[in-house]
Design a protein around this motif. Structure first.
Motif, PDB file in Angstrom:
ATOM      1  N   GLU A 396     -74.653  20.976 -44.497  1.00 42.76           N
ATOM      2  CA  GLU A 396     -73.304  21.565 -44.594  1.00 42.76           C
ATOM      3  C   GLU A 396     -72.254  20.501 -44.907  1.00 42.76           C
ATOM      4  O   GLU A 396     -71.409  20.672 -45.783  1.00 42.76           O
ATOM      5  N   GLU A 397     -72.355  19.394 -44.173  1.00 45.18           N
ATOM      6  CA  GLU A 397     -71.362  18.334 -44.308  1.00 45.18           C
ATOM      7  C   GLU A 397     -71.386  17.751 -45.733  1.00 45.18           C
ATOM      8  O   GLU A 397     -70.354  17.580 -46.372  1.00 45.18           O
ATOM      9  N   LYS A 398     -72.598  17.496 -46.218  1.00 46.68           N
ATOM     10  CA  LYS A 398     -72.763  16.914 -47.559  1.00 46.68           C
ATOM     11  C   LYS A 398     -72.231  17.865 -48.638  1.00 46.68           C
ATOM     12  O   LYS A 398     -71.598  17.431 -49.592  1.00 46.68           O
ATOM     13  N   ILE A 399     -72.514  19.146 -48.465  1.00 44.98           N
ATOM     14  CA  ILE A 399     -72.034  20.138 -49.439  1.00 44.98           C
ATOM     15  C   ILE A 399     -70.514  20.153 -49.464  1.00 44.98           C
ATOM     16  O   ILE A 399     -69.893  20.095 -50.522  1.00 44.98           O
ATOM     17  N   SER A 400     -69.921  20.203 -48.286  1.00 49.36           N
ATOM     18  CA  SER A 400     -68.458  20.279 -48.242  1.00 49.36           C
ATOM     19  C   SER A 400     -67.826  19.051 -48.866  1.00 49.36           C
ATOM     20  O   SER A 400     -66.872  19.162 -49.643  1.00 49.36           O
ATOM     21  N   VAL A 436     -72.650  25.335 -63.381  1.00 45.00           N
ATOM     22  CA  VAL A 436     -72.561  23.916 -63.730  1.00 45.00           C
ATOM     23  C   VAL A 436     -72.099  23.101 -62.516  1.00 45.00           C
ATOM     24  O   VAL A 436     -72.598  22.002 -62.251  1.00 45.00           O
ATOM     25  N   THR A 437     -71.167  23.663 -61.748  1.00 38.71           N
ATOM     26  CA  THR A 437     -70.687  22.977 -60.550  1.00 38.71           C
ATOM     27  C   THR A 437     -71.844  22.712 -59.587  1.00 38.71           C
ATOM     28  O   THR A 437     -71.964  21.619 -59.025  1.00 38.71           O
ATOM     29  N   LEU A 438     -72.719  23.704 -59.416  1.00 39.32           N
ATOM     30  CA  LEU A 438     -73.844  23.526 -58.497  1.00 39.32           C
ATOM     31  C   LEU A 438     -74.838  22.494 -59.033  1.00 39.32           C
ATOM     32  O   LEU A 438     -75.421  21.729 -58.261  1.00 39.32           O
ATOM     33  N   GLU A 439     -74.990  22.465 -60.352  1.00 38.70           N
ATOM     34  CA  GLU A 439     -75.880  21.443 -60.931  1.00 38.70           C
ATOM     35  C   GLU A 439     -75.324  20.042 -60.696  1.00 38.70           C
ATOM     36  O   GLU A 439     -76.057  19.108 -60.389  1.00 38.70           O
ATOM     37  N   LYS A 440     -74.001  19.923 -60.855  1.00 39.09           N
ATOM     38  CA  LYS A 440     -73.381  18.613 -60.608  1.00 39.09           C
ATOM     39  C   LYS A 440     -73.518  18.222 -59.139  1.00 39.09           C
ATOM     40  O   LYS A 440     -73.733  17.063 -58.809  1.00 39.09           O
ATOM     41  N   LEU A 441     -73.378  19.204 -58.274  1.00 36.15           N
ATOM     42  CA  LEU A 441     -73.487  18.958 -56.837  1.00 36.15           C
ATOM     43  C   LEU A 441     -74.863  18.388 -56.522  1.00 36.15           C
ATOM     44  O   LEU A 441     -75.016  17.464 -55.729  1.00 36.15           O
ATOM     45  N   ARG A 443     -76.959  16.911 -58.800  1.00 31.87           N
ATOM     46  CA  ARG A 443     -77.199  15.639 -59.488  1.00 31.87           C
ATOM     47  C   ARG A 443     -76.442  14.485 -58.832  1.00 31.87           C
ATOM     48  O   ARG A 443     -76.981  13.412 -58.629  1.00 31.87           O
ATOM     49  N   LYS A 444     -75.179  14.743 -58.474  1.00 34.01           N
ATOM     50  CA  LYS A 444     -74.353  13.643 -57.985  1.00 34.01           C
ATOM     51  C   LYS A 444     -74.435  13.454 -56.478  1.00 34.01           C
ATOM     52  O   LYS A 444     -74.241  12.357 -55.981  1.00 34.01           O
ATOM     53  N   TYR A 445     -74.637  14.540 -55.749  1.00 29.95           N
ATOM     54  CA  TYR A 445     -74.568  14.425 -54.290  1.00 29.95           C
ATOM     55  C   TYR A 445     -75.871  14.835 -53.604  1.00 29.95           C
ATOM     56  O   TYR A 445     -75.953  14.854 -52.382  1.00 29.95           O
ATOM     57  N   GLY A 446     -76.867  15.180 -54.404  1.00 30.38           N
ATOM     58  CA  GLY A 446     -78.197  15.432 -53.850  1.00 30.38           C
ATOM     59  C   GLY A 446     -78.295  16.633 -52.931  1.00 30.38           C
ATOM     60  O   GLY A 446     -79.166  16.666 -52.060  1.00 30.38           O
ATOM     61  N   VAL A 447     -77.403  17.618 -53.071  1.00 32.50           N
ATOM     62  CA  VAL A 447     -77.534  18.810 -52.232  1.00 32.50           C
ATOM     63  C   VAL A 447     -77.685  20.064 -53.080  1.00 32.50           C
ATOM     64  O   VAL A 447     -77.052  20.226 -54.108  1.00 32.50           O
TER      65      VAL A 447
END
Ligand SMILES: Nc1nc2c(ncn2[C@@H]2O[C@H](COP(=O)(O)OP(=O)(O)OP(=O)(O)O)[C@@H](O)[C@H]2O)c(=O)[nH]1
Ligand SMILES: [Mg+2]
Length: 674
Positions: A396-400, A436-441, A443-447
């Motif tokens: 949750e924390e990483k996603i936010s 696309v936002t979820l793909e970036k999430l 790729r960049k933040y591993g969640v």
């Protein structure tokens, strides 16, 4: 050097147009033809300079505003390659903001594309001078004159040819420049050379040059006078007239091109240099820069800026005039796709970028105090929402935090934790934007997250009255449980919330346990009594009960209260209240009928319509639950021309048959669980 240009020698242009008409390919051709890059890439091979992000390469569409520059005939031309796909309008807005002029890229057909019309409207709305490029003229069935005709039928300012194609389809080999009366062809070895105007084109050239001169004359009274007197204008006068006409939004010259064959590309660069206006800036004032876009690459966050005044120097410390605080611009550079061309200073009118600003976002002004900050970007609000749940527990924390960073880079992305439904909800311009936002999430933040339609924050209440008994009695051996209460349930006026009345006379329940009953009821109502949504606008009267001197306790009476309200609410005719939103929907005239019946189909009420320049603004009151997919449906009804915004208005009772479905479903699950 890339920074030796005064503002009069700088041109900032944004490439706009319908998706897939070849903007990124044209940008690549411009970079290559001018020697700015050594190898010609292509979006088809994922090697285009402007489309360097994995999300773009996978889909073969542009998602971000590509930024690059070329040097041509003593001019520096900054090229901003905007995406054509509607979901990425935010990037188009950024490009429009930084550019003085637009290059509208269109396909070579007599069918006017929606994206062309929309690009045209953006230019009209922002008073952008424009040049039109009919691209892909090497293609089979390409039709330059058909494309011009299609545009002339619909668009204002009316486009007219500045160049004419020599040859067509696979034989498209050059152009005639009607302004300078010159012809250029490309030979098989790719070299361009000037030739004389082909004989069989003379008549056509006469005809279209006549139109060109007329258009130039009409943009300036003194030129018109001269034209009426002499019957013609000289080259310098035509150029001046065109430049003025373009600037005032009266004319839009059309040039021909094949980006893949590198035909008409250098002449386009010359046309941009000659006819597009220079940036209006203040070179002698203290440094001021407008951050028109934010991106990210392997070096972290990249802030793209246009220098509006003075000179921005490497290592400068500049206050953020929009947000407060100060930023150090440690490394400034000229972006060329993902490449950073180092700069020591960037002059007024030019475009540059800087990494690792700490708190500056898109739309901010950096600069020493001289005048106020510039107005932020004008962006339409987010329209399409999804609820997110992390795939891995504890993410949750990483996603936010990942989403917070992404929404800082992308002003069209909004993230919130709903207080009512406790869901994490993201809002954007469309389904592809959020995908696309979820793909970036990832790729960049591993969640990784799963998505669902957001829950609508319904509320429960009751229609009628009921009397109910709540018992919690367990006295078999050991310490017992004993609590019995009798309540009456009835509705209150809308908005009154919860009203409690204690009507017990005598000692049927001692005072302290009456408070327990009340707590049991209030807690149950907050969690939802009949369908899992908070219950509101209910009066509960405590009228009777029983207690036991040994076995009664606080918990027993709380449970009794909870049982009583569950029964009472079900017997009193539970109903659901649903949130209604006031929607303002902007659609083309011709879609008005479709949108009215669509709104009716969503149980909405039309509040009014107002004509607005070929469009209609429709105001409607619609249940929120019916608006969850509206962004996508509006797009298909209007082919992407429509837009809307909505705001919460009030709660209203939901039609009984719909409420019953939701209540029954909850009761079924509740029974299964208990
Ligand atoms: N035959 C031909 N194909 C072209 C030409 N220019 C572009 N294309 C092709 O058209 C397709 C789309 O090109 P892009 O440059 O990605 O188009 P775009 O306008 O940038 O697309 P979006 O960024 O998604 O709006 C690619 O397959 C290109 O190879 C051209 O001049 N001739
Ligand atoms: Mg593109």
């Amino acid at each position: 050097m890339a920074n030796d240009y005064g503002s009069d020698k700088i041109r900032n242009v944004v490439l706009l147009g319908h998706s897939h008409d070849g903007k990124t390919t044209l940008a690549e051709a411009m970079l290559f033809s001018s020697g700015s890059i050594a190898r010609l890439g292509s979006p088809d091979q994922s090697t285009a300079t402007m489309d360097f992000e994995p999300e773009e390469q996978k889909r073969k569409i542009s998602i971000n505003l590509g930024v690059g520059f070329v040097e041509h005939n003593g001019f520096k031309i900054n090229i901003l390659d905007a995406p054509g796909f509607f979901d990425f309008f935010g990037q188009v807005a950024s490009g429009l903001r930084a550019a003085e002029g637009a290059v509208v890229v269109v396909g070579p057909t007599s069918q006017l594309a929606v994206g062309t019309e929309i690009a045209w409207e953006h230019c009209n709305r922002t008073s952008k001078p424009r040049i039109v490029v009919v691209n892909k003229l090497d293609k089979e069935n390409s039709d330059f004159f058909g494309a011009v005709r299609a545009m002339r039928d619909v668009l204002s300012p009316r486009p007219f040819p500045l160049h004419l194609p020599i040859g067509a389809e696979h034989d498209f080999r050059g152009i005639v420049d009607l302004l300078h009366l010159k012809a250029f062809v490309t030979s098989d070895d790719g070299k361009g050379s000037e030739v004389s105007i082909p004989d069989d084109m003379q008549a056509r050239v006469e005809e279209y040059r006549g139109q060109l001169i007329e258009a130039a004359a009409e943009s300036d009274d003194s030129l018109l006078e001269k034209y009426l007197d002499a019957g013609t204008l000289n080259e310098e006068e035509i150029q001046r007239g065109l430049r003025e006409g373009i600037l005032e939004g009266k004319v839009a010259p059309v040039v021909c091109c094949s980006a893949t064959k590198l035909l008409g590309v250098r002449t386009l660069l010359s046309t941009i240099a000659e006819l597009m206006p220079p940036p209006q800036v203040e070179p002698d004032k203290p440094a001021k820069a407008f951050v028109f876009n934010t991106g990210g690459d392997q070096f972290g966050r990249v802030s793209y800026f246009k220098v509006m005044a003075g000179t921005v120097k490497a290592d400068a410390h500049l206050p953020n005039m929009s947000r407060g605080g100060e930023e150090r611009l440690a490394q400034i550079f000229f972006p060329r796709g993902k490449e950073h061309v180092a700069a020591t200073e960037i002059h007024a009118g030019d475009i540059g970028a800087v990494t690792k600003l700490t708190h500056t976002l898109t739309g901010d002004t950096l600069g020493l105090k001289d005048g106020g900050p510039l107005p932020p970007l004008d962006l339409s609000g987010p329209a399409y929402t999804l609820a997110l749940t992390p795939k891995a527990r504890g993410d949750e924390e990483k996603i936010s935090s990942g989403l917070a960073r992404l929404s800082e880079e992308d002003p069209t992305l909004h993230v919130e934790r709903s207080e009512e439904t406790h869901q994490l909800v993201i809002a954007g311009l469309g389904d592809v934007h959020l995908e696309v936002t979820l793909e970036k999430l990832k790729r960049k933040y591993g969640v990784d997250a799963t998505t669902a339609t957001p829950r609508v924050p319904y509320r429960e209440t009751v229609h009628g009255q009921a009397r109910a008994e709540g018992r919690h009695v367990k006295q078999s051996g050991g310490h017992g449980q004993y609590g019995i209460c009798v309540i009456e349930v009835e509705p209150t006026a809308r908005g009154e919330g919860f009203v409690w009345e204690d009507k017990i006379f005598g000692g049927a329940i001692p005072q302290n346990f009456r408070a327990s009953v009340q707590k049991g009821i209030v807690d149950t109502m907050a969690k939802g009594v009949v369908a899992g949504y908070p219950m509101v606008d209910v009066k509960v009267r405590l009228v009777d009960g029983k207690y036991h001197s040994v076995d009664s306790n606080d918990m027993a009476f709380q449970i009794a209260g909870s049982v009583a309200i569950r029964k009472g609410a079900l017997d009193a005719g539970p109903v659901l209240l649903e949130p209604l939103v006031e929607a303002t929907i902007r659609v083309p005239e011709k879609n008005l009928g479709d949108i009215m019946s669509d709104v009716n189909g969503r149980r909405g009420k039309i509040l009014g319509t107002e004509p607005d320049d070929g469009y209609q603004n429709v105001k409607a009151m619609v249940p929120e639950s019916e608006m969850l997919r509206f962004a996508l449906d509006l797009r298909s009804i209007t082919q992407g021309r429509g837009s809307f915004s909505k705001k919460f208005s009030h709660y209203e009772e939901m039609p009984a048959h719909l409420a019953k479905g939701i209540i029954d479903e909850f009761q079924k699950q509740h029974e299964a669980a208990s």
